[in-house]
Design a protein around this motif. Sequence first.
Motif, PDB file in Angstrom:
ATOM      1  N   VAL A  35     -14.592  25.550  -6.826  1.00  0.00           N
ATOM      2  CA  VAL A  35     -13.445  25.203  -7.757  1.00  0.00           C
ATOM      3  C   VAL A  35     -14.241  24.273  -9.027  1.00  0.00           C
ATOM      4  O   VAL A  35     -14.308  24.370 -10.212  1.00  0.00           O
ATOM      5  N   GLN A  36     -14.369  23.425  -7.945  1.00  0.00           N
ATOM      6  CA  GLN A  36     -15.533  21.928  -8.779  1.00  0.00           C
ATOM      7  C   GLN A  36     -16.644  21.994  -9.783  1.00  0.00           C
ATOM      8  O   GLN A  36     -16.701  21.849 -10.202  1.00  0.00           O
ATOM      9  N   LYS A  37     -17.394  23.053  -8.563  1.00  0.00           N
ATOM     10  CA  LYS A  37     -18.255  23.377  -9.790  1.00  0.00           C
ATOM     11  C   LYS A  37     -18.268  24.060 -11.096  1.00  0.00           C
ATOM     12  O   LYS A  37     -18.732  24.159 -11.847  1.00  0.00           O
ATOM     13  N   CYS A  38     -17.229  25.187 -10.945  1.00  0.00           N
ATOM     14  CA  CYS A  38     -16.554  25.636 -12.294  1.00  0.00           C
ATOM     15  C   CYS A  38     -16.149  25.341 -13.427  1.00  0.00           C
ATOM     16  O   CYS A  38     -16.164  24.735 -14.078  1.00  0.00           O
ATOM     17  N   ALA A  39     -15.412  24.242 -12.920  1.00  0.00           N
ATOM     18  CA  ALA A  39     -14.480  22.881 -13.619  1.00  0.00           C
ATOM     19  C   ALA A  39     -15.576  21.750 -14.358  1.00  0.00           C
ATOM     20  O   ALA A  39     -15.569  22.120 -15.624  1.00  0.00           O
ATOM     21  N   ASP A  40     -16.543  22.254 -13.480  1.00  0.00           N
ATOM     22  CA  ASP A  40     -17.925  20.929 -13.928  1.00  0.00           C
ATOM     23  C   ASP A  40     -18.397  21.610 -15.131  1.00  0.00           C
ATOM     24  O   ASP A  40     -19.150  20.884 -15.437  1.00  0.00           O
ATOM     25  N   ILE A  41     -18.853  23.469 -14.992  1.00  0.00           N
ATOM     26  CA  ILE A  41     -19.415  23.391 -16.045  1.00  0.00           C
ATOM     27  C   ILE A  41     -18.886  23.565 -17.503  1.00  0.00           C
ATOM     28  O   ILE A  41     -19.067  23.405 -18.343  1.00  0.00           O
ATOM     29  N   GLY A  42     -16.885  23.592 -17.466  1.00  0.00           N
ATOM     30  CA  GLY A  42     -16.201  23.284 -18.545  1.00  0.00           C
ATOM     31  C   GLY A  42     -16.871  22.184 -19.070  1.00  0.00           C
ATOM     32  O   GLY A  42     -16.743  22.391 -20.274  1.00  0.00           O
ATOM     33  N   ASP A  43     -16.839  21.174 -18.088  1.00  0.00           N
ATOM     34  CA  ASP A  43     -16.611  19.711 -18.677  1.00  0.00           C
ATOM     35  C   ASP A  43     -17.793  19.832 -19.569  1.00  0.00           C
ATOM     36  O   ASP A  43     -17.983  19.313 -20.416  1.00  0.00           O
ATOM     37  N   ASN A  44     -18.629  20.333 -18.735  1.00  0.00           N
ATOM     38  CA  ASN A  44     -20.845  20.076 -19.332  1.00  0.00           C
ATOM     39  C   ASN A  44     -20.835  21.175 -20.883  1.00  0.00           C
ATOM     40  O   ASN A  44     -21.214  20.654 -21.693  1.00  0.00           O
ATOM     41  N   TYR A  45     -19.730  22.281 -20.912  1.00  0.00           N
ATOM     42  CA  TYR A  45     -19.712  22.670 -21.871  1.00  0.00           C
ATOM     43  C   TYR A  45     -19.131  22.183 -23.295  1.00  0.00           C
ATOM     44  O   TYR A  45     -19.649  21.798 -24.404  1.00  0.00           O
ATOM     45  N   GLN A  46     -18.414  21.596 -22.859  1.00  0.00           N
ATOM     46  CA  GLN A  46     -17.353  20.597 -24.125  1.00  0.00           C
ATOM     47  C   GLN A  46     -18.897  19.367 -24.430  1.00  0.00           C
ATOM     48  O   GLN A  46     -18.761  19.662 -25.842  1.00  0.00           O
ATOM     49  N   ASP A  47     -19.159  18.919 -23.554  1.00  0.00           N
ATOM     50  CA  ASP A  47     -19.812  17.580 -23.995  1.00  0.00           C
ATOM     51  C   ASP A  47     -21.395  18.890 -24.477  1.00  0.00           C
ATOM     52  O   ASP A  47     -21.355  17.788 -25.376  1.00  0.00           O
ATOM     53  N   ILE A  48     -21.668  19.832 -24.235  1.00  0.00           N
ATOM     54  CA  ILE A  48     -22.555  20.421 -25.004  1.00  0.00           C
ATOM     55  C   ILE A  48     -22.336  20.639 -26.673  1.00  0.00           C
ATOM     56  O   ILE A  48     -22.974  20.766 -27.909  1.00  0.00           O
ATOM     57  N   LEU A  49     -20.963  20.991 -26.864  1.00  0.00           N
ATOM     58  CA  LEU A  49     -20.490  21.387 -28.409  1.00  0.00           C
ATOM     59  C   LEU A  49     -20.331  19.855 -29.151  1.00  0.00           C
ATOM     60  O   LEU A  49     -20.255  19.748 -30.157  1.00  0.00           O
ATOM     61  N   GLY A  50     -20.493  18.780 -28.691  1.00  0.00           N
ATOM     62  CA  GLY A  50     -20.634  16.947 -28.993  1.00  0.00           C
ATOM     63  C   GLY A  50     -18.956  16.726 -29.569  1.00  0.00           C
ATOM     64  O   GLY A  50     -18.626  17.225 -29.861  1.00  0.00           O
TER      65      GLY A  50
END
Length: 76
Positions: free
Chosen positions: A34-49
């Motif tokens: 679950v934490q990995k799934c949440a981290d993927i979403g967090d990383n996606y936000q960072d990618i968007l800039g």
Amino acid sequence: MKKIPMLERFAAQSLVESDGELIFSKEKFAELIVQKCADIGDNYQDILGNEPECFNCRKVAYGIVDKIKQHFGVEE
């Protein structure tokens, strides 16, 4: 898609000591996934800039990550 090594690592991290023995903790394993799934979403936000046109996408991504964490009881 080769994600098996990640699951193997999570399985190894899910070993906990109980009565002097190492046992597999299903709860810890689930928590790591679950934490990995949440981290993927967090990383996606960072990618968007920080571009203004990405504001709504970041807002949606944040909302999804927050819902995942709330649903599974992940604490910051």
